[in-house]
Motif scaffolding. Structure first.
Motif, short mmCIF file in Angstrom:
data_model
loop_
_atom_site.label_atom_id
_atom_site.label_comp_id
_atom_site.label_asym_id
_atom_site.label_seq_id
_atom_site.Cartn_x
_atom_site.Cartn_y
_atom_site.Cartn_z
N SER A 163 -4.18 -1.33 -5.24
CA SER A 163 -4.69 -1.81 -3.96
C SER A 163 -5.97 -2.61 -4.16
O SER A 163 -6.34 -3.43 -3.31
CB SER A 163 -4.97 -0.63 -3.02
OG SER A 163 -5.96 0.23 -3.56
N ASN A 176 -9.38 1.08 2.70
CA ASN A 176 -8.76 -0.20 3.02
C ASN A 176 -9.75 -1.16 3.66
O ASN A 176 -9.78 -2.35 3.33
CB ASN A 176 -7.57 0.02 3.95
CG ASN A 176 -6.44 0.78 3.28
OD1 ASN A 176 -6.45 0.98 2.06
ND2 ASN A 176 -5.48 1.22 4.06
N GLU A 202 1.86 1.64 -3.58
CA GLU A 202 0.75 2.11 -4.41
C GLU A 202 0.54 3.61 -4.26
O GLU A 202 0.20 4.30 -5.22
CB GLU A 202 -0.54 1.39 -4.02
CG GLU A 202 -1.68 1.69 -4.97
CD GLU A 202 -2.99 2.02 -4.27
OE1 GLU A 202 -4.00 2.19 -4.97
OE2 GLU A 202 -3.01 2.13 -3.04
N ALA A 241 -0.27 3.28 3.61
CA ALA A 241 -0.89 4.32 2.80
C ALA A 241 -0.56 5.71 3.36
O ALA A 241 -0.29 6.65 2.60
CB ALA A 241 -2.40 4.11 2.75
N THR A 270 0.82 -1.21 0.00
CA THR A 270 0.00 0.00 0.00
C THR A 270 0.86 1.26 0.00
O THR A 270 0.48 2.28 -0.58
CB THR A 270 -0.96 0.04 1.20
OG1 THR A 270 -0.22 -0.09 2.42
CG2 THR A 270 -1.97 -1.09 1.11
N LEU A 318 -5.52 -5.65 -1.48
CA LEU A 318 -6.27 -5.64 -0.22
C LEU A 318 -7.36 -6.71 -0.14
O LEU A 318 -7.51 -7.35 0.91
CB LEU A 318 -6.85 -4.24 0.03
CG LEU A 318 -5.79 -3.15 0.25
CD1 LEU A 318 -6.44 -1.81 0.52
CD2 LEU A 318 -4.85 -3.52 1.39
N SER A 340 -1.84 -1.83 6.40
CA SER A 340 -2.21 -1.25 5.11
C SER A 340 -2.49 0.24 5.25
O SER A 340 -2.11 1.04 4.39
CB SER A 340 -3.43 -1.97 4.52
OG SER A 340 -4.57 -1.81 5.33
#
Length: 217
Positions: free
Chosen positions: A49, A166, A41, A78, A38, A53, A74
């Motif tokens: 994701s 998420n 990303e 992020a 993440t 995820l 996650s």
């Protein structure tokens, strides 16, 4: 594509294609690996994701990963990726940041300008809602940093938006974990979707480069 789950020792057994590769990578790296994905990303948008995820949620349902820990790592990943872009925008300014990052593969200046326009129109709320929008989610941090948004406000909206995104994707994978027939269909669909997305991204990159080359003549 999907083997009998009753006898499968490995929850990733039977997953093929890019989805299978991603699932085995997550299963091997564990919860911190999900966080690393993440983070990547957020900094490099083409890492999806939408694939990572739900697979992490599925593996949590199978007992390979901790659901709470997957969500935590996650969201942390992020946030750290967003914080890096925020710092970059604050340090270099919007124009210099865009000029440098637009040189990355499959990333174009127009993507950054779209995120900057979104930020100018919606202000701090764009940090929350932008996390839910493909194409804006990864890049909205740059204009926030360049505009010197308070770090506390940026952190609050980023964690809230990223956490919601998420949780939705992880929850989808967790819910599908009990539906073996759906998982099979879902895996096949994801493979097709990922390949299609990569093909479209590559085509757009080529078209943009061609147009830019023609404009310079």
């Amino acid at each position: 594509m999907w083997t009998s789950m009753a006898g499968a020792a490995n929850p990733t057994e039977g997953l093929t294609g890019m989805v299978g590769v991603a699932a085995r990578a997550i299963d091997t790296l564990g919860e911190w690996g999900v966080g690393a994905f993440t983070l990547a990303e957020t900094v490099v948008p083409p890492v999806p994701s939408e694939v990572i995820l739900p697979l992490a949620g599925y593996l949590a349902k199978q007992g390979s990963l901790s659901l709470v820990f997957v969500f935590a790592t996650s969201t942390l990943g992020a946030y750290l990726g967003a914080l890096f872009l925020y710092w970059l925008g604050a340090k270099l300014g919007l124009e210099r940041s865009i000029r440098g990052l637009s040189k990355l593969p499959l990333v174009d200046r127009e993507d950054f300008e779209h995120a900057a326009t979104w930020f100018r129109r919606h202000g701090r709320s764009s940090i929350f809602f932008g996390r839910l929008l493909p194409g804006v989610r990864s890049l909205i941090s740059l204009p926030a940093g360049a505009a010197s948004m308070p770090v506390g406000t940026f952190t609050l909206y980023t964690l809230a938006g990223s956490g919601l995104w998420n949780a939705a994707l992880i929850g989808l994978g967790y819910a599908l974990g009990t539906q073996y027939r759906l998982i099979e269909e879902y895996s096949r669909f994801l493979n097709y979707a990922v390949y299609a997305a990569l093909a479209v991204a590559l085509a757009l990159l080529i078209v943009r480069r061609v147009r830019r080359a023609k404009a310079r003549r």
